[in-house]
Scaffold this active site. Structure first.
Site, mmCIF file in Angstrom:
data_model
loop_
_atom_site.group_PDB
_atom_site.id
_atom_site.type_symbol
_atom_site.label_atom_id
_atom_site.label_comp_id
_atom_site.label_asym_id
_atom_site.label_seq_id
_atom_site.Cartn_x
_atom_site.Cartn_y
_atom_site.Cartn_z
ATOM 1 N N GLU A 35 -19.126 -36.402 17.279
ATOM 2 C CA GLU A 35 -18.557 -37.718 16.941
ATOM 3 C C GLU A 35 -19.523 -38.844 17.322
ATOM 4 O O GLU A 35 -19.613 -39.857 16.622
ATOM 5 C CB GLU A 35 -17.213 -37.871 17.670
ATOM 6 C CG GLU A 35 -16.463 -39.167 17.443
ATOM 7 C CD GLU A 35 -15.770 -39.262 16.091
ATOM 8 O OE1 GLU A 35 -16.386 -38.924 15.087
ATOM 9 O OE2 GLU A 35 -14.613 -39.710 16.065
ATOM 10 N N THR B 158 -18.716 -49.537 11.571
ATOM 11 C CA THR B 158 -18.102 -49.443 12.903
ATOM 12 C C THR B 158 -18.823 -50.391 13.859
ATOM 13 O O THR B 158 -18.192 -51.030 14.706
ATOM 14 C CB THR B 158 -18.179 -47.983 13.417
ATOM 15 O OG1 THR B 158 -17.630 -47.141 12.397
ATOM 16 C CG2 THR B 158 -17.370 -47.782 14.682
HETATM 17 P P1 ADP Z 1 -14.462 -42.227 10.082
HETATM 18 O O1 ADP Z 1 -13.702 -43.141 11.006
HETATM 19 O O2 ADP Z 1 -13.787 -42.119 8.749
HETATM 20 O O3 ADP Z 1 -14.799 -40.915 10.721
HETATM 21 P P2 ADP Z 1 -17.098 -43.042 10.747
HETATM 22 O O4 ADP Z 1 -17.776 -44.306 10.325
HETATM 23 O O5 ADP Z 1 -16.750 -42.826 12.179
HETATM 24 O O6 ADP Z 1 -15.828 -42.907 9.803
HETATM 25 O O7 ADP Z 1 -17.999 -41.774 10.327
HETATM 26 C C1 ADP Z 1 -18.580 -41.666 9.088
HETATM 27 C C2 ADP Z 1 -20.102 -41.579 9.250
HETATM 28 O O8 ADP Z 1 -20.453 -40.281 9.782
HETATM 29 C C3 ADP Z 1 -20.786 -41.705 7.928
HETATM 30 O O9 ADP Z 1 -21.948 -42.482 8.122
HETATM 31 C C4 ADP Z 1 -21.190 -40.285 7.573
HETATM 32 O O10 ADP Z 1 -22.356 -40.220 6.781
HETATM 33 C C5 ADP Z 1 -21.415 -39.651 8.929
HETATM 34 N N1 ADP Z 1 -21.175 -38.204 8.923
HETATM 35 C C6 ADP Z 1 -22.053 -37.228 9.254
HETATM 36 N N2 ADP Z 1 -21.488 -36.008 9.113
HETATM 37 C C7 ADP Z 1 -20.229 -36.211 8.667
HETATM 38 C C8 ADP Z 1 -19.161 -35.332 8.330
HETATM 39 N N3 ADP Z 1 -19.272 -34.011 8.386
HETATM 40 N N4 ADP Z 1 -18.003 -35.891 7.946
HETATM 41 C C9 ADP Z 1 -17.863 -37.231 7.861
HETATM 42 N N5 ADP Z 1 -18.842 -38.115 8.165
HETATM 43 C C10 ADP Z 1 -20.017 -37.610 8.565
#
Ligand code: ADP
Length: 308
Positions: free
Chosen positions: A129, A182
């Site tokens: 994360e 974020t």
């Molecule tokens: P959310 O709150 O929907 O998880 P975030 O902004 O925290 O959104 O996370 C999305 C980011 O993480 C994007 O930049 C995405 O490219 C990256 N990312 C990397 N691997 C993954 C994955 N397996 N699933 C989702 N997002 C990913």
């Protein structure tokens, strides 16, 4: 067992007055993943479906990073392949990255005879994360792993409390298809808060926890207020105040920003009200010209689970 298929759920973090510590798990939205043992040592992402442009390199994908963190802690002479069937849009604010971070370590743990408990799995997932959000937090991971409502009591040492979910609670989610970084949602927050606001917030938070324990829907309604974060972050979401007013008028117990947005959650008593809130928000937002998705879900009390 050499292969496992799992459902890894979407989650709502913050939940109005519980900024950075509270979350709950959704049932009708989530990713599917297949985790498979392979002779070749290491972690390999072999398939990503869903139309999103996510990286295959394990070190760049949150599913791979959390898997690698766990892989370093175990001593096995085989590796793991990960397939991701993504339904939760990345960046939607309903825990897309958390679902991936949790799914890989949950699946691997099942395939090796469950040596780790859910708190230990959360620790591995935190590393995945952190790749997405650039900071360590578990407010989406904990509900995805444990299910229901969870409270991250502390990150170091990691302590997660499972809170009860009153039976009739349903969530309605709207995801306006706009991008909120974020980092921007973090930067907009004040570094200090007024003591009077802090008092209001922790009174609401305490009473929300009590209301969940006693299935007191009136108290849930009175507690779902955020005087610290929402006034700042709501400015980033077009028509936020109108959505909230509409949801409350349609009978929602409360309404707030999901994670750092742009998704907005409403908590409702009963499926009928949740659908009514959905229809009301839908009619309102359809007029804005901004694309959006909506979901209605009961609270998923199991969290991530095996589906085949
Ligand atoms: P959310 O709150 O929907 O998880 P975030 O902004 O925290 O959104 O996370 C999305 C980011 O993480 C994007 O930049 C995405 O490219 C990256 N990312 C990397 N691997 C993954 C994955 N397996 N699933 C989702 N997002 C990913």
């Amino acid at each position: 067992m050499n292969e496992i298929k799992i459902f890894s759920p979407a989650t709502v973090a913050n939940v109005a007055c519980g900024f950075d510590v509270l979350g709950f798990c959704l049932d009708s939205v989530g990713d599917q993943m297949v985790i498979r043992k392979t002779d070749k040592k290491g972690i390999y992402i072999t398939k990503i479906e869903g139309g999103f442009n996510l990286p295959y390199e394990a070190e760049l994908n949150v599913a791979g990073v959390s898997a690698l963190a766990m892989y370093e802690a175990i001593d096995v002479n085989f590796g793991f392949e990960i397939e991701i069937y993504k339904n939760i849009k990345p960046g939607s604010g309903i825990g897309s990255s958390a679902a991936s971070a949790v799914g890989s370590v949950f699946g691997m743990n099942e395939l090796i005879g469950k040596p780790f408990n859910k708190t230990q799995l959360t620790k591995f997932a935190i590393q995945g994360e952190a790749l997405a959000s650039k900071c360590e937090h578990a407010d989406n991971l904990a509900p995805a792993l444990f299910g229901g409502f969870t409270l991250v009591k502390s990150l170091v040492p990691l302590e997660i409390l499972e809170l009860p979910s009153p039976d009739a609670i349903f969530a309605t989610i709207i995801h306006p298809q706009i991008e909120i970084k974020t980092s921007e949602a973090r930067a907009i927050l004040p570094k200090e808060v007024a003591l009077s606001d802090a008092i209001t917030q922790w009174a609401n938070f305490g009473s929300l926890v009590h209301a969940l324990h006693t299935s007191n829907y009136d108290l849930i309604q009175k507690s779902l207020h955020d005087v610290i974060v929402e006034p700042h972050r709501s400015k980033l979401i077009p028509h936020y105040n109108e959505i909230k007013t509409t949801a409350l008028k349609a009978g929602a117990l409360g309404c707030g920003i999901s994670g750092s947005g742009p998704s907005i959650f409403s908590l409702c008593k009963g499926l009928k009200t949740a659908n009514h809130v959905k229809n009301a928000i839908e009619s309102l937002y359809a007029k804005t010209g901004i694309e959006f998705d909506m979901h209605v879900s009961k609270i998923n009390v199991d969290g991530v689970k095996i589906i085949d």
